[in-house]
Design a protein around this motif. Structure first.
Motif, PDB file in Angstrom:
ATOM      1  N   HIS A 188       8.694  27.657 -66.269  1.00  0.00           N
ATOM      2  CA  HIS A 188       7.434  27.893 -66.981  1.00  0.00           C
ATOM      3  C   HIS A 188       6.264  27.439 -66.114  1.00  0.00           C
ATOM      4  O   HIS A 188       6.435  26.719 -65.121  1.00  0.00           O
ATOM      5  CB  HIS A 188       7.409  27.166 -68.328  1.00  0.00           C
ATOM      6  CG  HIS A 188       7.456  25.664 -68.228  1.00  0.00           C
ATOM      7  ND1 HIS A 188       6.341  24.897 -67.928  1.00  0.00           N
ATOM      8  CD2 HIS A 188       8.484  24.785 -68.362  1.00  0.00           C
ATOM      9  CE1 HIS A 188       6.685  23.619 -67.892  1.00  0.00           C
ATOM     10  NE2 HIS A 188       7.976  23.515 -68.146  1.00  0.00           N
TER      11      HIS A 188
ATOM     12  N   SER B 145      11.289  24.777 -63.269  1.00  0.00           N
ATOM     13  CA  SER B 145      11.398  24.620 -64.723  1.00  0.00           C
ATOM     14  C   SER B 145      11.437  25.937 -65.490  1.00  0.00           C
ATOM     15  O   SER B 145      11.837  25.972 -66.651  1.00  0.00           O
ATOM     16  CB  SER B 145      10.217  23.793 -65.241  1.00  0.00           C
ATOM     17  OG  SER B 145       9.001  24.522 -65.125  1.00  0.00           O
TER      18      SER B 145
ATOM     19  N   THR C   4       2.728  16.482 -60.080  1.00  0.00           N
ATOM     20  CA  THR C   4       1.606  15.855 -60.795  1.00  0.00           C
ATOM     21  C   THR C   4       0.376  15.773 -59.897  1.00  0.00           C
ATOM     22  O   THR C   4      -0.747  16.076 -60.323  1.00  0.00           O
ATOM     23  CB  THR C   4       1.991  14.444 -61.276  1.00  0.00           C
ATOM     24  OG1 THR C   4       3.106  14.541 -62.176  1.00  0.00           O
ATOM     25  CG2 THR C   4       0.830  13.777 -61.991  1.00  0.00           C
TER      26      THR C   4
ATOM     27  N   ASP D 255       1.919  21.028 -68.391  1.00  0.00           N
ATOM     28  CA  ASP D 255       3.245  20.819 -68.965  1.00  0.00           C
ATOM     29  C   ASP D 255       4.268  20.711 -67.837  1.00  0.00           C
ATOM     30  O   ASP D 255       4.570  21.701 -67.169  1.00  0.00           O
ATOM     31  CB  ASP D 255       3.582  21.993 -69.897  1.00  0.00           C
ATOM     32  CG  ASP D 255       4.969  21.879 -70.507  1.00  0.00           C
ATOM     33  OD1 ASP D 255       5.601  20.807 -70.377  1.00  0.00           O
ATOM     34  OD2 ASP D 255       5.426  22.868 -71.128  1.00  0.00           O
ATOM     35  N   LEU D 256       4.811  19.520 -67.628  1.00  0.00           N
ATOM     36  CA  LEU D 256       5.819  19.313 -66.584  1.00  0.00           C
ATOM     37  C   LEU D 256       7.215  19.144 -67.165  1.00  0.00           C
ATOM     38  O   LEU D 256       8.122  18.634 -66.487  1.00  0.00           O
ATOM     39  CB  LEU D 256       5.460  18.073 -65.745  1.00  0.00           C
ATOM     40  CG  LEU D 256       4.144  18.128 -64.966  1.00  0.00           C
ATOM     41  CD1 LEU D 256       3.992  16.874 -64.098  1.00  0.00           C
ATOM     42  CD2 LEU D 256       4.054  19.372 -64.113  1.00  0.00           C
ATOM     43  N   SER D 257       7.420  19.576 -68.380  1.00  0.00           N
ATOM     44  CA  SER D 257       8.746  19.460 -68.998  1.00  0.00           C
ATOM     45  C   SER D 257       9.758  20.295 -68.220  1.00  0.00           C
ATOM     46  O   SER D 257       9.464  21.392 -67.754  1.00  0.00           O
ATOM     47  CB  SER D 257       8.697  19.929 -70.453  1.00  0.00           C
ATOM     48  OG  SER D 257       8.307  21.287 -70.538  1.00  0.00           O
ATOM     49  N   GLY D 258      10.967  19.740 -68.076  1.00  0.00           N
ATOM     50  CA  GLY D 258      12.035  20.443 -67.376  1.00  0.00           C
ATOM     51  C   GLY D 258      12.033  20.272 -65.878  1.00  0.00           C
ATOM     52  O   GLY D 258      12.956  20.732 -65.207  1.00  0.00           O
ATOM     53  N   VAL D 259      11.026  19.602 -65.328  1.00  0.00           N
ATOM     54  CA  VAL D 259      10.964  19.400 -63.878  1.00  0.00           C
ATOM     55  C   VAL D 259      11.893  18.251 -63.490  1.00  0.00           C
ATOM     56  O   VAL D 259      11.880  17.197 -64.129  1.00  0.00           O
ATOM     57  CB  VAL D 259       9.519  19.076 -63.436  1.00  0.00           C
ATOM     58  CG1 VAL D 259       9.466  18.740 -61.954  1.00  0.00           C
ATOM     59  CG2 VAL D 259       8.597  20.245 -63.746  1.00  0.00           C
TER      60      VAL D 259
ATOM     61  N   VAL E 298       8.546  15.285 -59.955  1.00  0.00           N
ATOM     62  CA  VAL E 298       7.422  15.029 -60.869  1.00  0.00           C
ATOM     63  C   VAL E 298       6.224  14.409 -60.147  1.00  0.00           C
ATOM     64  O   VAL E 298       5.079  14.875 -60.332  1.00  0.00           O
ATOM     65  CB  VAL E 298       7.871  14.159 -62.057  1.00  0.00           C
ATOM     66  CG1 VAL E 298       6.661  13.669 -62.854  1.00  0.00           C
ATOM     67  CG2 VAL E 298       8.810  14.943 -62.964  1.00  0.00           C
TER      68      VAL E 298
ATOM     69  N   ASP F  30      13.229  14.883 -61.972  1.00  0.00           N
ATOM     70  CA  ASP F  30      12.465  13.643 -61.815  1.00  0.00           C
ATOM     71  C   ASP F  30      11.918  13.457 -60.404  1.00  0.00           C
ATOM     72  O   ASP F  30      10.802  12.965 -60.221  1.00  0.00           O
ATOM     73  CB  ASP F  30      13.350  12.441 -62.180  1.00  0.00           C
ATOM     74  CG  ASP F  30      13.678  12.395 -63.666  1.00  0.00           C
ATOM     75  OD1 ASP F  30      12.984  13.077 -64.449  1.00  0.00           O
ATOM     76  OD2 ASP F  30      14.631  11.685 -64.043  1.00  0.00           O
TER      77      ASP F  30
END
Length: 423
Positions: free
Chosen positions: A212, A210, A248, A235-239, A244, A241
């Motif tokens: 970040h 991602s 997580t 923050d897992l935004s941009g990972v 995830v 699917d």
């Protein structure tokens, strides 16, 4: 990889290693590119005279003892050391390639296939470390070097024996990189378990996929609060699917909720195989994708430095930021990449004639990558009667850098070979 020239105050030899240039520095010392009498390259780490005291020597000696203990195909090996010398130094295997932090910053995040390959490789390497009774404790993007033969883990300066009560840090002192630190490590919980490295690996894979890290804050106190607060999710935004669920679990707040390293390997394999690849194929694609475009070459005397942009081997300081360091991430332990100023290209290149039917050879050749980045193709011999270019009298011959045409030719050769391969 760029190599800055030695300063007038730098040593030119340590422990039999000829020092060729600077490749990194930090608050505690300097890292040089060295060469053994037999021509073996090495990263020579030296403690600054200004910070050499009994405690620093003891910590440095502990790092050397750890490096003597740890081993593995994905671990930068210890070559030699002298903790009693003035200054103390150690030499480790030299990895010719950028660190993961620099690669992602310069080229963007890795696709899920390559991230999964990186995860399986590093998880297996950390499992080997844990079997030796050790924890890394400071895994982060800057401590993963992307060499021509695949990724390797460096900097075991914070590594400790699992369950050991021996510590060189003061009570209630937390040492490490907060942005990649497991909550229990940030809270000062002891003894630590292998779950701290699982969490750190999750942070590394999050960054790889991602761009970040799990938590970001301009203030170190805010960052520590985010890491240790069970109500603040990473923050897992941009990972992608498909990654995830794994990330997580790896970044779970409680250590008992994280998967084992063996589970991480199996889940990464599942991501790879779901995309129709074998693990070995994904590994080759990762290596080709991240390999540096040209081998590292120390600058010849009087030769201008190339343009800045490639990463150097990082030196991690656990005590203080290096002067002028901008920092890899908020609250990180100081890691400085020493990049020389840009300059004109001074070394001549030799032409290479296209040969579509030739099969490439050498460490950079692969059979399943459509966009190789390296071009290890030898230059064509000089025509009869034409003397080969030479350097100044008495100087070492320079390595010929590949021209743009040579790289294009190499790419065509590899694409041709890949198209004819049976796998």
């Amino acid at each position: 990889m760029h190599i800055a020239p030695l300063s007038p105050h730098d040593p030119t030899e340590l422990g039999g290693y000829e020092l060729l240039g600077r490749i990194g520095h930090g608050g505690m010392g300097q890292v040089y590119l060295g060469e053994s009498p037999g021509g073996e390259p090495a990263a020579v780490k030296v403690i600054k005279p200004s910070v050499v005291d009994s405690e620093t020597r003891l910590r440095f000696a502990q790092e050397v003892e750890v490096l003597k203990t740890v081993w593995g195909a994905r671990i930068a090996a210890l070559l030699d050391a002298d903790t009693e010398a003035d200054p103390p130094w150690l030499a480790t295997e030299y990895i010719d390639g950028p660190d993961l932090s620099r690669h992602v910053t310069d080229n963007g995040p890795l696709p899920s296939l390559l991230t999964a390959s990186l995860g399986a490789t590093l998880a297996e390497a950390l499992a080997t470390v844990h079997k030796q009774g050790l924890l890394h404790r400071d895994l982060k993007p800057a401590n993963v070097l992307l060499g021509p033969n695949g990724p390797k883990i460096i900097d075991f300066g914070l590594a400790v024996f699992a369950e050991s009560s021996v510590s060189l840090t003061a009570p209630n002192t937390v040492v490490g990189t907060p942005s990649c630190m497991a909550p229990e490590q940030a809270n000062g919980v002891k003894p630590l378990t292998g779950a701290v490295d699982v969490y750190a690996l999750g942070a590394v894979l999050l960054f790889a996929s991602s761009g970040h890290l799990p938590y970001q804050a301009a203030n170190i106190h805010v960052l520590f609060h985010q890491v240790t607060d069970p109500a603040t999710a990473p923050d897992l935004s941009g990972v992608p699917d498909e990654l995830v669920p794994l990330l997580t679990a790896m970044l779970a707040h409680l250590p008992q909720d994280r998967p084992t390293l063996d589970d991480v390997v199996q889940q990464c394999r599942a991501v790879i195989e779901a995309q129709g690849f074998k693990v070995a194929q994904a590994r080759r694609r990762l290596t080709t994708h991240t390999a540096a475009p040209t081998p590292a070459t120390p600058q010849a005397p009087g030769e201008p430095l190339p343009a800045a942009g490639a990463a150097t081997v990082p030196y991690t300081s656990e005590q203080e930021p290096a002067a002028g360091s901008s920092g890899e991430e908020p609250g990180a332990v100081a890691t400085t990449l020493l990049l020389p100023p840009s300059g004109p290209e001074a070394t001549p290149t030799l032409p290479v004639e296209p040969a579509p039917d030739a099969v490439p050879a050498g460490p950079g050749a692969t059979t399943d990558s459509p966009t190789p980045q390296r071009a290890d193709v030898p230059a064509a011999p000089s025509p009869a009667g034409t003397p080969a270019p030479t350097g100044p009298a008495g100087s070492r011959p320079r390595r010929v850098r590949h021209s743009a045409q040579a790289r294009i030719t190499a790419q065509r050769l590899r694409e041709t070979y890949a198209a004819r391969a049976t796998f």
